[in-house]
Design an enzyme around this catalytic site. Sequence first.
Site, mmCIF file in Angstrom:
data_model
loop_
_atom_site.group_PDB
_atom_site.id
_atom_site.type_symbol
_atom_site.label_atom_id
_atom_site.label_comp_id
_atom_site.label_asym_id
_atom_site.label_seq_id
_atom_site.Cartn_x
_atom_site.Cartn_y
_atom_site.Cartn_z
ATOM 1 N N ASP A 112 -12.570 40.568 2.454
ATOM 2 C CA ASP A 112 -11.685 40.857 3.592
ATOM 3 C C ASP A 112 -10.262 41.150 3.145
ATOM 4 O OD1 ASP A 112 -13.944 40.046 4.878
ATOM 5 O OD2 ASP A 112 -13.031 38.417 5.999
ATOM 6 N N ASP A 200 -7.783 44.976 7.554
ATOM 7 C CA ASP A 200 -8.474 44.041 6.677
ATOM 8 C C ASP A 200 -9.254 44.898 5.681
ATOM 9 O OD1 ASP A 200 -7.531 41.978 8.289
ATOM 10 O OD2 ASP A 200 -9.508 41.143 8.727
ATOM 11 N N HIS A 249 -14.785 44.341 10.569
ATOM 12 C CA HIS A 249 -15.391 44.456 9.243
ATOM 13 C C HIS A 249 -16.670 45.296 9.293
ATOM 14 C CE1 HIS A 249 -13.088 40.503 8.382
ATOM 15 N NE2 HIS A 249 -12.290 41.532 8.587
ATOM 16 N N ASP A 251 -18.998 45.877 7.116
ATOM 17 C CA ASP A 251 -20.126 45.664 6.202
ATOM 18 C C ASP A 251 -21.319 44.897 6.765
ATOM 19 O OD1 ASP A 251 -18.344 43.545 6.121
ATOM 20 O OD2 ASP A 251 -18.416 43.274 3.953
ATOM 21 N N ARG A 268 -25.381 49.454 16.561
ATOM 22 C CA ARG A 268 -24.002 49.952 16.391
ATOM 23 C C ARG A 268 -24.062 51.294 15.673
ATOM 24 N NH1 ARG A 268 -21.940 44.461 13.345
ATOM 25 N NH2 ARG A 268 -22.550 42.981 14.960
ATOM 26 N N SER A 302 -19.763 35.174 12.387
ATOM 27 C CA SER A 302 -20.443 36.467 12.237
ATOM 28 C C SER A 302 -21.711 36.535 13.067
ATOM 29 C CB SER A 302 -20.801 36.698 10.772
ATOM 30 O OG SER A 302 -19.667 36.513 9.974
ATOM 31 N N SER A 303 -22.223 37.748 13.220
ATOM 32 C CA SER A 303 -23.458 37.977 13.969
ATOM 33 C C SER A 303 -24.665 37.813 13.048
ATOM 34 C CB SER A 303 -23.440 39.396 14.545
ATOM 35 O OG SER A 303 -23.613 40.324 13.487
ATOM 36 N N CYS A 355 -19.583 40.286 1.750
ATOM 37 C CA CYS A 355 -18.312 39.646 2.145
ATOM 38 C C CYS A 355 -17.794 38.677 1.085
ATOM 39 C CB CYS A 355 -18.499 38.806 3.401
ATOM 40 S SG CYS A 355 -19.024 39.694 4.842
#
Length: 371
Positions: A112, A200, A249, A251, A268, A302-303, A355
């Site tokens: 990040d 970021d 982000h 990634d 997405r 995060s998801s 990450c």
Amino acid sequence: MAWSPEKTEVKSWNEWDTLRHVIVGRADDCHIPPEEPALDAKVPEDSDMRGQWGRRPPETIDRANELLNNFADQLRGLGIRVDRPVPIDHSQPVTTPDFHTGSQFGCMPPRDVLLTVGHEMLEATMSYRCRWFEYLNYRPLLKQYWEEDQNFRHEAAPKPRLTDADYHPDYLSDKIGEAKRLEWAAEKFFVTTEEEPLFDAADVLRFGKDLVVQHGFTTNLKGIEWLRRHFPEHRVHTVNFPGDPYPIHIDATFTPLRPGLILNNPQRRLPEEQREMFIRNGWEIVDAAQPAHNTPPPLCYSSTWLSMNVLVLDPKTVCVEKSEVYQAEQMDKLGMEVIEVELRDAYAFGGGLHCCTADVFRDGDCEDYFP
Ligand code: NVA
């Protein structure tokens, strides 16, 4: 000249050439920071993180560190040089002339904060107040690289002021709801304003001469313009993913695996008009496999799509989280050799395998993949 473990050299132009030297984060002293505008906007309404803050439970820190240490050892076993940051005291509040926050975040995840482009490592502006000083965790390493590699360029983007003018107050209610968030994402109305450049590093993907940057909560258009002026030899492309109600982000959304092949999160999808440059140059954009889990682990920002947050070791080899069986299966079908890495219990500290790392050296030079 070929890479040698004896000699420090910073160089990485893309996300897939053979990885030789990398930084892996640490979970030490990680905190859940107090409420602040950009961070709140990322936390879903039904998340177990709402209303919590303080040092993360010690047993979770120990477990995450165990996994991160094992990952570092696994990479070392493959001949990759691994460095680790030096954690600062994240319980310290931050006060600048413009804002105050009660604690910091941690030294996870390095991706990040640090953007490696060729021989340069650039400290991102960051867009959360609690992450304003996060670069300090990496300064001992960057100082060492600077002393050992005559060609290394250590750069820092201008520190933002992060006053209230940086954030749209519309996002600060905890009852917005996902439908409204999706509407706003489609309109490219995000929590951050255009007060000053913000980005970021994890919103940027490197494709040699081209940098692909996600416009969303953590990176604004001025941040992208700043990158464009900072890297005049590059082409900088702005992308956005309207299906993501919490766009931070890139990634876990768009994952290049090798020249010509990218995984895209099927919830997405990159809009048609933004695919043009890839399609015209013969690149394939395929839907990523479904995550193996229905929910993120406890206290995680995060998801579940950290399933696709993989670390490519070379164009034929990829590290995939051990429990992400569908993602591993897809990689296999795409002709990649899969290295399983256990990391799920560290997801809460800021992300997955991509990450929690930052490139120091990959083979290869700056190629033009989109002539
Ligand atoms: N936008 C991301 C962050 C992951 C790196 C998510 O899916 O939570």
